[in-house]
Design an enzyme around this catalytic site. Structure first.
Site, PDB file in Angstrom:
ATOM      1  N   SER A 143       0.689  -1.151   0.219  1.00 50.65           N
ATOM      2  CA  SER A 143       0.110  -0.226   0.511  1.00 50.65           C
ATOM      3  C   SER A 143       0.788   1.113   0.544  1.00 50.65           C
ATOM      4  O   SER A 143       0.309   1.975  -0.291  1.00 50.65           O
ATOM      5  CB  SER A 143      -0.977  -0.110   1.269  1.00 50.65           C
ATOM      6  OG  SER A 143      -0.211  -0.354   2.202  1.00 50.65           O
ATOM      7  N   ASP A 169       4.872  -7.122   2.637  1.00 42.89           N
ATOM      8  CA  ASP A 169       3.942  -7.920   1.324  1.00 42.89           C
ATOM      9  C   ASP A 169       5.020  -8.202  -0.068  1.00 42.89           C
ATOM     10  O   ASP A 169       5.891  -7.748  -0.076  1.00 42.89           O
ATOM     11  CB  ASP A 169       3.277  -6.492   0.885  1.00 42.89           C
ATOM     12  CG  ASP A 169       1.330  -6.843   1.414  1.00 42.89           C
ATOM     13  OD1 ASP A 169       1.658  -7.740   1.856  1.00 42.89           O
ATOM     14  OD2 ASP A 169       1.358  -5.756   1.404  1.00 42.89           O
ATOM     15  N   LYS A 174       4.011 -11.674   3.224  1.00 42.99           N
ATOM     16  CA  LYS A 174       2.580 -11.732   2.787  1.00 42.99           C
ATOM     17  C   LYS A 174       1.984 -12.217   1.265  1.00 42.99           C
ATOM     18  O   LYS A 174       3.106 -11.442   0.713  1.00 42.99           O
ATOM     19  CB  LYS A 174       0.925 -10.876   3.385  1.00 42.99           C
ATOM     20  CG  LYS A 174       0.311 -10.704   2.941  1.00 42.99           C
ATOM     21  CD  LYS A 174      -0.305 -10.181   4.237  1.00 42.99           C
ATOM     22  CE  LYS A 174      -0.229  -8.454   2.852  1.00 42.99           C
ATOM     23  NZ  LYS A 174      -1.369  -8.347   1.887  1.00 42.99           N
ATOM     24  N   GLU A 188      -0.857 -11.914  -1.980  1.00 45.92           N
ATOM     25  CA  GLU A 188      -2.596 -12.200  -2.215  1.00 45.92           C
ATOM     26  C   GLU A 188      -2.875 -13.335  -3.250  1.00 45.92           C
ATOM     27  O   GLU A 188      -1.681 -13.894  -4.382  1.00 45.92           O
ATOM     28  CB  GLU A 188      -2.701 -11.030  -2.826  1.00 45.92           C
ATOM     29  CG  GLU A 188      -2.788 -10.196  -1.815  1.00 45.92           C
ATOM     30  CD  GLU A 188      -2.999  -8.653  -3.021  1.00 45.92           C
ATOM     31  OE1 GLU A 188      -2.466  -7.270  -2.022  1.00 45.92           O
ATOM     32  OE2 GLU A 188      -3.421  -8.513  -4.138  1.00 45.92           O
ATOM     33  N   GLU A 211      -9.723  -9.207   3.393  1.00 46.52           N
ATOM     34  CA  GLU A 211      -9.515  -7.968   3.339  1.00 46.52           C
ATOM     35  C   GLU A 211     -11.265  -7.459   2.865  1.00 46.52           C
ATOM     36  O   GLU A 211     -11.907  -8.100   1.415  1.00 46.52           O
ATOM     37  CB  GLU A 211      -9.102  -7.367   2.021  1.00 46.52           C
ATOM     38  CG  GLU A 211      -9.057  -6.055   2.223  1.00 46.52           C
ATOM     39  CD  GLU A 211      -8.122  -5.210   1.482  1.00 46.52           C
ATOM     40  OE1 GLU A 211      -8.037  -3.977   1.328  1.00 46.52           O
ATOM     41  OE2 GLU A 211      -6.954  -5.904   1.182  1.00 46.52           O
TER      42      GLU A 211
END
Length: 262
Positions: free
Chosen positions: A46, A84, A112, A114, A181
């Site tokens: 982010s 991330d 992490k 996704e 999320e």
């Protein structure tokens, strides 16, 4: 606060307690986060949105993630540092192993990723080699174009069942944490109950084991914070006070409230 480990977070879950997580991108804020005894510090991609002013996280590079991870880790003594893996840095197993090693050597204690079932082999390969993994399901920002925007995921029964099934598969592959999320609060509760690993929610209701927010959102710095966030500077005398209050509200269950969920 003693040093937070994977076992610490699992113990919190087993005992029916809550824990807090927050993003960080630099040394100065990391020091404040650690002082607030926030259990998990996420060096999020982010940073593309928050630090660089990008419309998505997609432009963020591995070198940038490693740079920010190193800076954050310098400010942390107790919190668990999760980094991330950026867009397309784990498309294949060999690529994931090489790039995860870069982040771990930069100071991360966990990476992490996704994605769902397609990551099974990758998660197994990473954890088999001693690299802890946090999975990420629901709204996955790196897939924003495929998802046609930042939309709530898992709204119908079939979609919710798919997310729940993939969460179990990733847990069985070796994932140590799960971030979920922007899903209905009911699904957040289902995941926390169904999994043995701790589940961290962001816009996933109050029944997950932990909560995570973007630092600048909860400090009221961003132009338009999402519905699931809260500006903790409104009634705080300092940033440190805001961070302390955020953790206290997560642990007590005061945050999130129903208005912060879907």
């Amino acid at each position: 606060m003693s040093t937070i480990s994977i076992d610490t977070l699992k113990s919190i879950k087993v005992n029916g307690k809550k824990f807090a997580a927050i993003t960080a991108y630099d040394y100065s804020f990391a020091k404040l986060i650690d002082k607030a005894e926030i259990e998990v510090t996420l060096v999020g991609d982010s940073l593309g949105n928050i630090i660089q002013g990008q419309p998505t996280t997609i432009p963020v590079t591995l070198d940038e993630m490693a740079y920010h991870t190193t800076n954050v880790k310098r400010g942390i003594e107790s919190s668990l540092v999760v980094s991330d893996m950026p867009f397309m840095s784990y498309a294949t197993v060999p690529q994931a192993l090489d790039n995860a090693a870069v982040l771990m050597q930069a100071g991360a204690q966990m990476v992490k990723l996704e994605g769902g079932e397609w990551l099974t082999e990758t998660v197994f390969a990473l954890t088999e080699r001693g690299i802890p993994v946090c999975a990420h399901l629901g709204l996955t920002p790196q897939s924003v174009h495929k998802l046609s925007g930042f939309k709530v995921q898992g709204k119908d029964a079939n979609a919710a069942e798919k997310i729940a099934a993939e969460a179990k598969i990733l847990e069985q592959a070796g994932a140590d944490l799960l971030v979920v999320e922007c899903v209905p609060s009911s699904l957040g509760k289902t995941l926390a109950s169904a999994l043995d690993i701790p589940v961290i929610g962001i816009g996933a209701g109050s029944d997950t084991d932990g909560q995570v927010l973007v630092l600048q959102d909860m400090l009221g710095i961003t132009d338009s914070a999402p519905k699931f966030s809260k500006n903790y500077m409104v009634n705080s005398s300092s940033i440190q006070d805001a961070l302390d209050t955020y953790r206290a509200e997560v642990l007590s269950g005061a945050f999130p409230q129903p208005k912060h969920g879907f």
